[in-house]
Write a protein that holds these residues in place. Structure first.
Motif, mmCIF file in Angstrom:
data_model
loop_
_atom_site.group_PDB
_atom_site.id
_atom_site.type_symbol
_atom_site.label_atom_id
_atom_site.label_comp_id
_atom_site.label_asym_id
_atom_site.label_seq_id
_atom_site.Cartn_x
_atom_site.Cartn_y
_atom_site.Cartn_z
ATOM 1 N N VAL A 1 27.227 58.255 -10.319
ATOM 2 C CA VAL A 1 27.167 57.746 -11.551
ATOM 3 C C VAL A 1 25.635 57.326 -11.908
ATOM 4 O O VAL A 1 25.268 56.075 -12.055
ATOM 5 N N PRO A 2 24.605 58.320 -12.092
ATOM 6 C CA PRO A 2 23.137 57.859 -12.011
ATOM 7 C C PRO A 2 22.768 57.132 -13.092
ATOM 8 O O PRO A 2 21.558 56.669 -13.126
ATOM 9 N N HIS A 3 23.688 56.943 -14.161
ATOM 10 C CA HIS A 3 23.190 56.334 -15.432
ATOM 11 C C HIS A 3 23.594 54.997 -15.205
ATOM 12 O O HIS A 3 23.300 53.952 -16.303
ATOM 13 N N THR A 4 23.760 54.450 -14.007
ATOM 14 C CA THR A 4 24.297 52.977 -14.008
ATOM 15 C C THR A 4 23.312 52.286 -12.794
ATOM 16 O O THR A 4 22.593 53.125 -12.436
ATOM 17 N N HIS A 5 23.494 51.149 -12.596
ATOM 18 C CA HIS A 5 22.650 50.361 -11.695
ATOM 19 C C HIS A 5 23.767 49.738 -10.724
ATOM 20 O O HIS A 5 24.573 49.030 -11.415
ATOM 21 N N CYS A 6 23.528 50.069 -9.640
ATOM 22 C CA CYS A 6 24.644 49.799 -8.492
ATOM 23 C C CYS A 6 23.900 48.697 -7.550
ATOM 24 O O CYS A 6 22.957 48.500 -7.183
ATOM 25 N N ILE A 7 24.947 47.603 -7.439
ATOM 26 C CA ILE A 7 24.537 46.300 -6.687
ATOM 27 C C ILE A 7 25.478 46.587 -5.483
ATOM 28 O O ILE A 7 26.865 46.733 -5.670
ATOM 29 N N PHE A 8 24.982 46.292 -4.192
ATOM 30 C CA PHE A 8 25.669 46.343 -2.999
ATOM 31 C C PHE A 8 26.131 45.063 -2.701
ATOM 32 O O PHE A 8 25.319 44.011 -2.753
ATOM 33 N N ALA A 9 27.498 44.796 -2.054
ATOM 34 C CA ALA A 9 27.783 43.565 -1.602
ATOM 35 C C ALA A 9 28.497 43.864 0.149
ATOM 36 O O ALA A 9 28.752 44.721 0.212
ATOM 37 N N SER A 10 28.257 42.665 0.675
ATOM 38 C CA SER A 10 28.651 42.312 2.170
ATOM 39 C C SER A 10 29.495 41.080 2.203
ATOM 40 O O SER A 10 28.588 40.103 1.948
ATOM 41 N N SER A 11 30.661 41.204 2.423
ATOM 42 C CA SER A 11 31.507 39.901 2.420
ATOM 43 C C SER A 11 32.338 39.680 3.650
ATOM 44 O O SER A 11 32.780 40.535 4.247
ATOM 45 N N THR A 12 32.219 38.336 3.806
ATOM 46 C CA THR A 12 33.067 37.996 5.196
ATOM 47 C C THR A 12 34.299 37.223 4.464
ATOM 48 O O THR A 12 35.045 36.412 5.412
ATOM 49 N N GLU A 13 34.622 37.144 3.049
ATOM 50 C CA GLU A 13 35.972 36.552 2.719
ATOM 51 C C GLU A 13 37.174 37.254 3.308
ATOM 52 O O GLU A 13 36.944 38.489 3.588
ATOM 53 N N GLY A 14 38.215 36.694 3.375
ATOM 54 C CA GLY A 14 39.415 37.260 3.775
ATOM 55 C C GLY A 14 40.590 36.903 2.850
ATOM 56 O O GLY A 14 40.945 36.005 2.509
ATOM 57 N N ALA A 15 41.459 38.175 2.565
ATOM 58 C CA ALA A 15 42.630 38.110 1.609
ATOM 59 C C ALA A 15 43.437 39.114 1.884
ATOM 60 O O ALA A 15 42.955 40.339 2.432
ATOM 61 N N PHE A 16 44.687 39.097 1.845
ATOM 62 C CA PHE A 16 45.513 40.310 2.305
ATOM 63 C C PHE A 16 46.700 40.103 1.000
ATOM 64 O O PHE A 16 46.935 39.183 0.487
ATOM 65 N N ARG A 17 47.369 41.229 0.793
ATOM 66 C CA ARG A 17 48.460 41.341 -0.186
ATOM 67 C C ARG A 17 49.846 40.983 0.551
ATOM 68 O O ARG A 17 50.194 41.437 1.536
ATOM 69 N N LYS A 18 50.402 40.081 -0.081
ATOM 70 C CA LYS A 18 51.723 39.544 0.262
ATOM 71 C C LYS A 18 52.777 40.606 -0.126
ATOM 72 O O LYS A 18 53.750 40.828 0.272
ATOM 73 N N ALA A 19 52.631 40.838 -1.511
ATOM 74 C CA ALA A 19 53.465 41.761 -2.210
ATOM 75 C C ALA A 19 52.653 42.465 -3.464
ATOM 76 O O ALA A 19 51.623 42.101 -3.600
ATOM 77 N N ASP A 20 53.251 43.376 -4.342
ATOM 78 C CA ASP A 20 52.708 43.860 -5.153
ATOM 79 C C ASP A 20 52.014 42.737 -6.232
ATOM 80 O O ASP A 20 52.678 41.839 -6.629
ATOM 81 N N PHE A 21 50.783 42.705 -6.408
ATOM 82 C CA PHE A 21 50.111 41.706 -7.471
ATOM 83 C C PHE A 21 50.161 40.255 -6.810
ATOM 84 O O PHE A 21 50.224 39.368 -7.729
ATOM 85 N N GLU A 22 50.579 40.214 -5.633
ATOM 86 C CA GLU A 22 50.425 38.948 -4.985
ATOM 87 C C GLU A 22 49.385 38.718 -3.715
ATOM 88 O O GLU A 22 49.888 39.423 -2.979
#
Ligand code: NAD
Ligand code: KPL
Length: 304
Positions: free
Chosen positions: A116-137
């Protein structure tokens, strides 16, 4: 104030969506298909469990096929899904739209930026921690920090203030590639060995010679890839991470044990491709890569 479009309502996408919405910012989830949107509506919204407290966030959701223009897009898919997901909404991205890429490892960010060359990409590096317990939870498992940066050298965007308002711990860096390489190196020294030795992170304290050999080779790779600062004290940092997360199973271990596709191609696979491109011989890294590919094949999991 631009709306936050969030592509992918998995662990990190939901965590971000809930915190931005809670701060009163405009958030719009983008889900794969109209059927997923129906399932989401049935669930009544996203549930985030933070410190044992569950809260429902009725954030609006739309399918990728919707036609609303997108000015700011947070991509919260796995590295191997990022390009195809962004391609599905490419027609909706306005000229100069900002795309924030949360993917771990390296490789997917460049693939998205090229697609998508017409956009401006910003990169991220994250140490946050999350996991899915169920669908949408989703469970917020560990508070971390996220670094953002622009590999093209552009200045920090003004939406960082919105993250502060949402309580999302972050910093801007002028060298995001170095941050991403450092995290990739730490993941390459820990995650594959936890799979091969079938152990928690702390189990690697019984294999410190092997961890040290990998760190030595990763440091050579970081130097030769133009990121010498990312190599500083790598082994001692890796041992600190192993000790600090001794009871945890690495993300790759969890993926393999739950028969899910791993992000290997964007971690050790990326490192080994770079080793080949630079015509280096780093035998420990290459051998661990081969052992891991063999194990994935035996378990019927993809190697890419
Ligand atoms: P996840 O699997 O929980 O969520 C990804 C979501 O993207 C899923 O809901 C999936 O359905 C969705 N998706 C995939 N293709 C899509 C498409 N075409 N359209 C719409 N949605 C689509 O993954 P995650 O754990 O949130 O990880 C996302 C990225 O963040 C990974 O690269 C991961 O390594 C990185 N990361 C995760 C954590 C964490 O704690 N979960 C921490 C740091 C970094
Ligand atoms: O990031 C991690 C992962 O599991 O992917 C580490 C740092 C190894 C912690 O488990």
């Amino acid at each position: 104030m631009s709306k936050w479009h969030i592509l992918g309502a998995g662990s990190l996408g939901s965590l971000w969506a809930a915190r931005l919405a809670q701060a009163g910012l405009q958030v719009q989830l983008i889900l794969r298909t109209p059927a997923r949107v129906d399932a989401y509506v049935q669930a009544g919204g996203l549930t985030l469990v933070d410190q044992g407290q569950a809260r429902l966030y009725p954030i609006p959701a739309q399918p990728t096929t919707h036609d609303e223009p997108i000015r700011r897009l947070l991509v919260a898919c796995k590295a191997y899904d990022a390009v195809s997901a962004v391609t599905q909404v490419a027609h909706r991205l306005v000229e100069g739209a900002e795309i924030i890429l949360l993917q771990n490892g390296l490789g997917s960010q460049e693939q998205v930026a090229r697609s998508v060359p017409h956009t401006h990409c910003i990169f991220a590096s994250s140490t946050e921690g999350a996991f899915r317990k169920a669908d949408f939870e989703v469970v917020y498992a560990g508070k971390g920090h996220t670094w953002f940066g622009d590999a093209q050298g552009n200045a920090a965007p003004n939406w960082l203030d919105e993250l502060s308002k949402a309580g999302i711990s972050h910093d801007w860096t002028d060298n995001i590639l170095s941050r991403l390489w450092r995290k990739l190196a730490i993941n390459c020294a820990i995650n594959p060995l936890t799979v091969l030795y079938d152990c928690r992170n702390g189990g690697l304290l019984d294999h410190t010679d092997e961890v040290a050999s990998l760190c030595q080779e990763l440091a050579i790779l970081l130097h030769r890839s133009g990121h010498p600062e990312a190599a500083a004290d790598l082994y001692s940092d890796v041992v600190k991470v192993i000790q600090g997360t001794a009871n945890n199973y690495s993300s790759m271990y969890q993926d393999v044990s739950q028969s899910r596709r791993t992000e290997i191609a964007y971690l050790l696979g990326y490192a080994c491709q770079k080793i080949d491109d630079l015509q280096l011989q780093l035998p420990h890294l290459q051998a661990v890569h081969l052992r891991l590919l063999t194990l994935l094949k035996e378990r019927g999991l993809p190697s890419h």
